[in-house]
Design an enzyme around this catalytic site. Sequence first.
Site, PDB file in Angstrom:
ATOM      1  N   GLU A  43       0.723  35.778  19.844  1.00 28.01           N
ATOM      2  CA  GLU A  43      -0.150  34.903  19.343  1.00 28.01           C
ATOM      3  C   GLU A  43      -1.611  35.468  18.592  1.00 28.01           C
ATOM      4  OE1 GLU A  43       0.059  31.572  18.910  1.00 28.01           O
ATOM      5  OE2 GLU A  43       1.875  31.422  19.611  1.00 28.01           O
ATOM      6  N   CYS A 196       6.480  19.967   6.583  1.00 27.50           N
ATOM      7  CA  CYS A 196       5.017  19.202   6.212  1.00 27.50           C
ATOM      8  C   CYS A 196       4.176  20.252   5.869  1.00 27.50           C
ATOM      9  CB  CYS A 196       4.556  18.561   7.687  1.00 27.50           C
ATOM     10  SG  CYS A 196       3.401  17.323   7.454  1.00 27.50           S
ATOM     11  N   CYS A 203       8.977  15.198   2.690  1.00 29.39           N
ATOM     12  CA  CYS A 203       9.141  14.049   3.651  1.00 29.39           C
ATOM     13  C   CYS A 203      10.584  13.345   3.721  1.00 29.39           C
ATOM     14  CB  CYS A 203       8.321  13.077   3.144  1.00 29.39           C
ATOM     15  SG  CYS A 203       6.580  13.324   2.903  1.00 29.39           S
ATOM     16  N   CYS A 206      12.311  14.885   6.589  1.00 29.20           N
ATOM     17  CA  CYS A 206      11.717  15.152   7.777  1.00 29.20           C
ATOM     18  C   CYS A 206      11.953  14.458   8.929  1.00 29.20           C
ATOM     19  CB  CYS A 206       9.823  14.911   7.458  1.00 29.20           C
ATOM     20  SG  CYS A 206       8.932  14.573   8.920  1.00 29.20           S
ATOM     21  N   CYS A 212       5.870   7.830   9.783  1.00 31.63           N
ATOM     22  CA  CYS A 212       4.797   8.444   9.216  1.00 31.63           C
ATOM     23  C   CYS A 212       3.803   7.807   8.531  1.00 31.63           C
ATOM     24  CB  CYS A 212       5.144   9.749   8.440  1.00 31.63           C
ATOM     25  SG  CYS A 212       3.835  10.778   7.816  1.00 31.63           S
TER      26      CYS A 212
HETATM   27  S1  SF4 Z   1       7.017  12.333   6.522  1.00 33.40           S
HETATM   28 FE1  SF4 Z   1       5.051  12.856   7.477  1.00 33.40          FE
HETATM   29  S2  SF4 Z   1       5.006  14.472   9.058  1.00 33.40           S
HETATM   30 FE2  SF4 Z   1       6.957  14.240   7.805  1.00 33.40          FE
HETATM   31  S3  SF4 Z   1       6.773  15.954   6.045  1.00 33.40           S
HETATM   32 FE3  SF4 Z   1       5.986  13.979   5.152  1.00 33.40          FE
HETATM   33  S4  SF4 Z   1       3.883  13.650   5.562  1.00 33.40           S
HETATM   34 FE4  SF4 Z   1       4.635  15.321   6.924  1.00 33.40          FE
END
Ligand code: SF4
Length: 350
Positions: A43, A196, A203, A206, A212
Amino acid sequence: MRERSLQLLEWYDVHARSMPWRVPPADRKAGALPDPYGIWLSEVMLQQTTVAAVRDYWRKFMGLWPTVTDLAAAQDADVMAAWAGLGYYARARNLLKCARAVVADHGGVFPPDHDMLLTLPGIGPYTAAAVAAIAFDQPETVLDGNVERVMARLYDVHTPLPAAKPELMALAKALTPQERPGDYAQAVMDLGATICTPKSPACGICPLRDDCMARIAGTAPVLPKKTPKKPVPVRRGIAYVVRRDDGAWLLETRDPKGLLGGMLGFAGSDWSDDPQPAPPLNAEWQQLDATARHTFTHFHLELTILWTRVPGNAQPARGHFVPHNDFSPTALPTVMRKVFDLVADSLPFD
Ligand code: SF4
């Protein structure tokens, strides 16, 4: 809320990035625990530095100093030399201070509690939360740049950073689960780093796409918004490269309090708008037909390079000669290595 964290954990179970300091989710479920020393080291190294750049440094440090007790007993100069190239050298100095405090005040064992971690040198709120969550599975909320981006998009937050930080922290806190908080903290960071991403979020693959708000609104690529930065000023300076006839190099240890404090480097002037000449000895200086450029957090630096050769009896007012065979350019901070590389490219030094 809880649903989102579960979705993310299920995604992490399959897609967790492999990192040398990380316990993979399957091993963690089977009872394997991370080494708090290794997590803390990672970290500190990851502040301002990418995972790709940190991997080899982390392995090197764990090889040289496998426990916090070993690191606490190390020579300052050895640690600074091993850190050379990672940048932000105050981190290396704080690393040593923290290791020594863990040994002196906590018997060589990292405290598992966020507030106690915060009392250690060099550990701020982010690192305390990250170590408490990842090493000790405490339900602490970790808010790095990746998590800020994911939260801003998930909730379509248009307040620019840094003003948006408290709002994003509150949203991130509300999502932090009581179960598997360590894996969850790493899952959000991985999502931000791999899916993201800043410019073109993926997306379509995702795990949070259905919920989202920015994806639904079509605003994801422009979030998070940022307050425009002020232009970065340029400072100038002079680096004096001195080679003795027997091949030795003149180096000086920088003032421990200033920038690159405690690091080895070529003798130099101040770094300012109007640097004043400060040669380390009287000699006939020649200017190299190249300028070393380096960007620090708050300014760009341009170093004029003056060089000279001196006889074996030369007595510098500052610094000390290092025999050529003991001189290791890789132990220099990056800006000084740039000076060395320019000199090595341009001069008839053997
Ligand atoms: S859906 Fe939303 S959280 Fe997922 S990659 Fe796209 S912008 Fe990012």
